[in-house]
Design a protein around this motif. Structure first.
Motif, PDB file in Angstrom:
ATOM      1  N   VAL A  89      -7.624   0.720   0.337  1.00 43.03           N
ATOM      2  CA  VAL A  89      -7.465   0.051   1.639  1.00 43.03           C
ATOM      3  C   VAL A  89      -6.004  -0.360   1.817  1.00 43.03           C
ATOM      4  N   GLU A  90      -5.431  -0.966   0.799  1.00 47.77           N
ATOM      5  CA  GLU A  90      -4.031  -1.392   0.883  1.00 47.77           C
ATOM      6  C   GLU A  90      -3.096  -0.198   1.029  1.00 47.77           C
ATOM      7  N   ALA A  91      -3.375   0.883   0.298  1.00 41.55           N
ATOM      8  CA  ALA A  91      -2.547   2.096   0.413  1.00 41.55           C
ATOM      9  C   ALA A  91      -2.575   2.621   1.835  1.00 41.55           C
ATOM     10  N   ASN A  92      -3.728   2.535   2.468  1.00 39.63           N
ATOM     11  CA  ASN A  92      -3.865   3.013   3.838  1.00 39.63           C
ATOM     12  C   ASN A  92      -3.111   2.111   4.814  1.00 39.63           C
ATOM     13  N   VAL A  93      -3.273   0.824   4.665  1.00 37.65           N
ATOM     14  CA  VAL A  93      -2.623  -0.127   5.568  1.00 37.65           C
ATOM     15  C   VAL A  93      -1.103  -0.048   5.447  1.00 37.65           C
ATOM     16  N   ARG A  94      -0.625   0.092   4.236  1.00 39.22           N
ATOM     17  CA  ARG A  94       0.821   0.067   3.984  1.00 39.22           C
ATOM     18  C   ARG A  94       1.451   1.450   3.876  1.00 39.22           C
ATOM     19  N   ALA A  95       0.647   2.503   3.973  1.00 44.03           N
ATOM     20  CA  ALA A  95       1.140   3.874   3.766  1.00 44.03           C
ATOM     21  C   ALA A  95       1.884   3.960   2.435  1.00 44.03           C
ATOM     22  N   ASP A  96       1.239   3.452   1.390  1.00 49.20           N
ATOM     23  CA  ASP A  96       1.858   3.313   0.083  1.00 49.20           C
ATOM     24  C   ASP A  96       1.446   4.458  -0.837  1.00 49.20           C
ATOM     25  N   VAL A  97       2.337   5.418  -0.995  1.00 50.53           N
ATOM     26  CA  VAL A  97       2.046   6.588  -1.822  1.00 50.53           C
ATOM     27  C   VAL A  97       1.879   6.202  -3.300  1.00 50.53           C
ATOM     28  N   GLU A  98       2.571   5.174  -3.742  1.00 52.70           N
ATOM     29  CA  GLU A  98       2.456   4.752  -5.149  1.00 52.70           C
ATOM     30  C   GLU A  98       1.061   4.213  -5.456  1.00 52.70           C
TER      31      GLU A  98
END
Length: 150
Positions: A89-98
């Motif tokens: 969910v956080e990766a999606n919200v922040r566009a966080d590839v890591e």
């Protein structure tokens, strides 16, 4: 040609036994994570979001189908699923590839372990079982199932 492929995939999912379905879920989860990572790397947040939402659906299904009374490590696995779900969910919200990479690093060894266990388990027929259906990303129900097929 796409209809033939769709029908093949639908039949494969609907006739899979529980252990095979589990490994198929893990395989598709890894595909979604790989696609999300690639999409984020080229700046396509929309495509990445679709993959990450689908990955979240898969992790949710893994969580809901886990019998925590079946074995001693089930509670820890449930906790790991919860962590991965939060990170997705956080990766999606922040566009966080890591975060996507970190989730994949956690999921890949589990996928391998479940594949190994499935290879050692006796085959179980899939009689009378229904395959869970999820709405497509964005809220539209296109009839595709959890693995992206009927």
């Amino acid at each position: 040609m796409n209809d033939v492929r769709q029908r093949y995939l639908t039949d494969a999912v609907q006739t899979a036994g529980p252990t095979r379905l589990l490994t198929m879920l893990y395989d598709r989860l890894l595909v979604d994570l790989d696609r999300a990572e690639a999409s984020l790397q080229v700046g396509d947040r929309g495509a990445a979001s679709q993959c990450l939402v689908h990955a979240q659906d898969i992790v949710g299904e893994l969580m809901s189908s886990l019998d925590t009374d079946a074995w001693d490590g089930a509670e820890q696995l449930l906790s790991l699923y919860g962590f991965v779900l939060t990170e997705l969910v956080e990766a999606n919200v922040r566009a966080d590839v890591e975060k996507v990479r970190a989730c994949r690093a956690l999921v890949a060894p589990l996928a391998s372990a479940w594949h190994e266990a499935a290879d050692q388990a006796p085959a179980t027929p899939a009689r009378g079982r229904s395959v869970p259906q999820f709405a497509a990303a964005g809220g539209a129900d296109d009839g595709s199932g959890l693995l992206g097929v009927g």
